[in-house]
Design a protein around this motif. Structure first.
Motif, PDB file in Angstrom:
ATOM      1  N   PHE A  39       0.849  -1.181   0.000  1.00 54.56           N
ATOM      2  CA  PHE A  39       0.000   0.000   0.000  1.00 54.56           C
ATOM      3  C   PHE A  39       0.885   1.231   0.000  1.00 54.56           C
ATOM      4  O   PHE A  39       1.847   1.315   0.753  1.00 54.56           O
ATOM      5  CB  PHE A  39      -0.910   0.029   1.238  1.00 54.56           C
ATOM      6  N   ASP A  40       0.531   2.190  -0.859  1.00 55.73           N
ATOM      7  CA  ASP A  40       1.283   3.440  -0.953  1.00 55.73           C
ATOM      8  C   ASP A  40       0.266   4.573  -0.960  1.00 55.73           C
ATOM      9  O   ASP A  40      -0.593   4.640  -1.838  1.00 55.73           O
ATOM     10  CB  ASP A  40       2.113   3.435  -2.236  1.00 55.73           C
ATOM     11  N   ARG A  41       0.340   5.435   0.028  1.00 57.22           N
ATOM     12  CA  ARG A  41      -0.632   6.531   0.131  1.00 57.22           C
ATOM     13  C   ARG A  41      -0.614   7.436  -1.097  1.00 57.22           C
ATOM     14  O   ARG A  41      -1.667   7.861  -1.573  1.00 57.22           O
ATOM     15  CB  ARG A  41      -0.370   7.361   1.375  1.00 57.22           C
ATOM     16  N   ALA A  42       0.545   7.758  -1.611  1.00 56.99           N
ATOM     17  CA  ALA A  42       0.644   8.632  -2.778  1.00 56.99           C
ATOM     18  C   ALA A  42      -0.011   7.973  -3.993  1.00 56.99           C
ATOM     19  O   ALA A  42      -0.771   8.619  -4.728  1.00 56.99           O
ATOM     20  CB  ALA A  42       2.104   8.964  -3.080  1.00 56.99           C
ATOM     21  N   ALA A  43       0.260   6.701  -4.184  1.00 56.73           N
ATOM     22  CA  ALA A  43      -0.351   5.983  -5.307  1.00 56.73           C
ATOM     23  C   ALA A  43      -1.861   5.890  -5.118  1.00 56.73           C
ATOM     24  O   ALA A  43      -2.627   5.995  -6.081  1.00 56.73           O
ATOM     25  CB  ALA A  43       0.258   4.593  -5.445  1.00 56.73           C
ATOM     26  N   ASP A  44      -2.303   5.705  -3.869  1.00 58.77           N
ATOM     27  CA  ASP A  44      -3.737   5.636  -3.575  1.00 58.77           C
ATOM     28  C   ASP A  44      -4.411   6.961  -3.887  1.00 58.77           C
ATOM     29  O   ASP A  44      -5.489   6.988  -4.485  1.00 58.77           O
ATOM     30  CB  ASP A  44      -3.956   5.248  -2.115  1.00 58.77           C
ATOM     31  N   ASN A  45      -3.793   8.073  -3.502  1.00 56.72           N
ATOM     32  CA  ASN A  45      -4.367   9.391  -3.804  1.00 56.72           C
ATOM     33  C   ASN A  45      -4.450   9.627  -5.306  1.00 56.72           C
ATOM     34  O   ASN A  45      -5.441  10.175  -5.796  1.00 56.72           O
ATOM     35  CB  ASN A  45      -3.552  10.491  -3.130  1.00 56.72           C
ATOM     36  N   ASP A  46      -3.415   9.233  -6.044  1.00 52.78           N
ATOM     37  CA  ASP A  46      -3.435   9.373  -7.501  1.00 52.78           C
ATOM     38  C   ASP A  46      -4.558   8.542  -8.115  1.00 52.78           C
ATOM     39  O   ASP A  46      -5.265   8.987  -9.013  1.00 52.78           O
ATOM     40  CB  ASP A  46      -2.092   8.961  -8.108  1.00 52.78           C
ATOM     41  N   MET A  47      -4.713   7.314  -7.625  1.00 50.76           N
ATOM     42  CA  MET A  47      -5.751   6.424  -8.145  1.00 50.76           C
ATOM     43  C   MET A  47      -7.144   6.980  -7.851  1.00 50.76           C
ATOM     44  O   MET A  47      -8.029   6.934  -8.690  1.00 50.76           O
ATOM     45  CB  MET A  47      -5.608   5.031  -7.538  1.00 50.76           C
ATOM     46  N   ARG A  48      -7.332   7.530  -6.649  1.00 53.53           N
ATOM     47  CA  ARG A  48      -8.637   8.115  -6.296  1.00 53.53           C
ATOM     48  C   ARG A  48      -8.981   9.289  -7.200  1.00 53.53           C
ATOM     49  O   ARG A  48     -10.122   9.457  -7.616  1.00 53.53           O
ATOM     50  CB  ARG A  48      -8.645   8.551  -4.834  1.00 53.53           C
ATOM     51  N   ALA A  49      -7.990  10.132  -7.511  1.00 57.37           N
ATOM     52  CA  ALA A  49      -8.225  11.265  -8.408  1.00 57.37           C
ATOM     53  C   ALA A  49      -8.578  10.771  -9.807  1.00 57.37           C
ATOM     54  O   ALA A  49      -9.495  11.300 -10.460  1.00 57.37           O
ATOM     55  CB  ALA A  49      -6.989  12.154  -8.462  1.00 57.37           C
ATOM     56  N   LYS A  50      -7.876   9.751 -10.277  1.00 57.38           N
ATOM     57  CA  LYS A  50      -8.160   9.188 -11.595  1.00 57.38           C
ATOM     58  C   LYS A  50      -9.567   8.595 -11.647  1.00 57.38           C
ATOM     59  O   LYS A  50     -10.313   8.816 -12.606  1.00 57.38           O
ATOM     60  CB  LYS A  50      -7.130   8.110 -11.924  1.00 57.38           C
ATOM     61  N   ILE A  51      -9.951   7.867 -10.618  1.00 56.33           N
ATOM     62  CA  ILE A  51     -11.276   7.253 -10.566  1.00 56.33           C
ATOM     63  C   ILE A  51     -12.362   8.330 -10.518  1.00 56.33           C
ATOM     64  O   ILE A  51     -13.398   8.207 -11.174  1.00 56.33           O
ATOM     65  CB  ILE A  51     -11.379   6.296  -9.366  1.00 56.33           C
ATOM     66  N   ALA A  52     -12.139   9.393  -9.754  1.00 57.33           N
ATOM     67  CA  ALA A  52     -13.122  10.473  -9.659  1.00 57.33           C
ATOM     68  C   ALA A  52     -13.329  11.152 -11.007  1.00 57.33           C
ATOM     69  O   ALA A  52     -14.466  11.430 -11.399  1.00 57.33           O
ATOM     70  CB  ALA A  52     -12.678  11.487  -8.613  1.00 57.33           C
ATOM     71  N   SER A  53     -12.251  11.399 -11.743  1.00 59.70           N
ATOM     72  CA  SER A  53     -12.400  12.045 -13.049  1.00 59.70           C
ATOM     73  C   SER A  53     -13.068  11.103 -14.049  1.00 59.70           C
ATOM     74  O   SER A  53     -13.875  11.529 -14.877  1.00 59.70           O
ATOM     75  CB  SER A  53     -11.040  12.521 -13.580  1.00 59.70           C
ATOM     76  N   GLU A  54     -12.752   9.818 -13.964  1.00 64.57           N
ATOM     77  CA  GLU A  54     -13.393   8.841 -14.855  1.00 64.57           C
ATOM     78  C   GLU A  54     -14.887   8.744 -14.545  1.00 64.57           C
ATOM     79  O   GLU A  54     -15.713   8.703 -15.443  1.00 64.57           O
ATOM     80  CB  GLU A  54     -12.732   7.480 -14.689  1.00 64.57           C
ATOM     81  N   ARG A  55     -15.238   8.740 -13.264  1.00 65.84           N
ATOM     82  CA  ARG A  55     -16.647   8.672 -12.870  1.00 65.84           C
ATOM     83  C   ARG A  55     -17.403   9.899 -13.372  1.00 65.84           C
ATOM     84  O   ARG A  55     -18.516   9.806 -13.880  1.00 65.84           O
ATOM     85  CB  ARG A  55     -16.751   8.572 -11.355  1.00 65.84           C
ATOM     86  N   GLU A  56     -16.798  11.065 -13.237  1.00 65.77           N
ATOM     87  CA  GLU A  56     -17.423  12.302 -13.697  1.00 65.77           C
ATOM     88  C   GLU A  56     -17.675  12.252 -15.198  1.00 65.77           C
ATOM     89  O   GLU A  56     -18.742  12.631 -15.671  1.00 65.77           O
ATOM     90  CB  GLU A  56     -16.529  13.490 -13.343  1.00 65.77           C
ATOM     91  N   ALA A  57     -16.706  11.749 -15.955  1.00 66.33           N
ATOM     92  CA  ALA A  57     -16.859  11.645 -17.405  1.00 66.33           C
ATOM     93  C   ALA A  57     -17.966  10.659 -17.763  1.00 66.33           C
ATOM     94  O   ALA A  57     -18.777  10.910 -18.670  1.00 66.33           O
ATOM     95  CB  ALA A  57     -15.542  11.212 -18.044  1.00 66.33           C
ATOM     96  N   LEU A  58     -18.050   9.542 -17.044  1.00 70.59           N
ATOM     97  CA  LEU A  58     -19.082   8.549 -17.326  1.00 70.59           C
ATOM     98  C   LEU A  58     -20.472   9.063 -16.973  1.00 70.59           C
ATOM     99  O   LEU A  58     -21.446   8.781 -17.667  1.00 70.59           O
ATOM    100  CB  LEU A  58     -18.795   7.255 -16.552  1.00 70.59           C
ATOM    101  N   GLU A  59     -20.579   9.845 -15.903  1.00 66.04           N
ATOM    102  CA  GLU A  59     -21.876  10.383 -15.508  1.00 66.04           C
ATOM    103  C   GLU A  59     -22.402  11.406 -16.506  1.00 66.04           C
ATOM    104  O   GLU A  59     -23.604  11.634 -16.588  1.00 66.04           O
ATOM    105  CB  GLU A  59     -21.789  10.990 -14.113  1.00 66.04           C
ATOM    106  N   LYS A  60     -21.524  12.014 -17.279  1.00 59.29           N
ATOM    107  CA  LYS A  60     -21.935  13.023 -18.258  1.00 59.29           C
ATOM    108  C   LYS A  60     -22.384  12.427 -19.583  1.00 59.29           C
ATOM    109  O   LYS A  60     -22.876  13.144 -20.442  1.00 59.29           O
ATOM    110  CB  LYS A  60     -20.785  13.999 -18.513  1.00 59.29           C
ATOM    111  N   LEU A  61     -22.231  11.134 -19.777  1.00 54.83           N
ATOM    112  CA  LEU A  61     -22.611  10.500 -21.034  1.00 54.83           C
ATOM    113  C   LEU A  61     -24.109  10.620 -21.272  1.00 54.83           C
ATOM    114  O   LEU A  61     -24.913  10.681 -20.347  1.00 54.83           O
ATOM    115  CB  LEU A  61     -22.220   9.018 -21.023  1.00 54.83           C
TER     116      LEU A  61
END
Length: 66
Positions: free
Chosen positions: A8-30
């Protein structure tokens, strides 16, 4: 780290959470996720379950045919 391997790496986890949030936002706009333009838009009919014969009588003699 366990035996030199990072589990587990906190920095990698934060990066992944940001990526998932932006992907979710893009999918919700479809367009698929938007409500229909008109209230009278025809719905897609759902498949009806196949009506199967069912005997509603209760077997009171334990299955013994007389």
């Amino acid at each position: 780290m366990i035996e030199g391997e990072t589990y587990f790496d906190r920095a990698a986890d934060n990066d992944m959470r940001a990526k998932i949030a932006s992907e979710r936002e893009a999918l919700e706009k479809l367009d698929v996720n938007r409500p229909p333009a008109h209230a009278d838009t025809a719905r897609v009919p759902t498949e009806r379950r196949e009506e199967r014969g069912h005997d509603d009588t209760v077997d009171t003699d334990g299955g013994i045919d007389r």
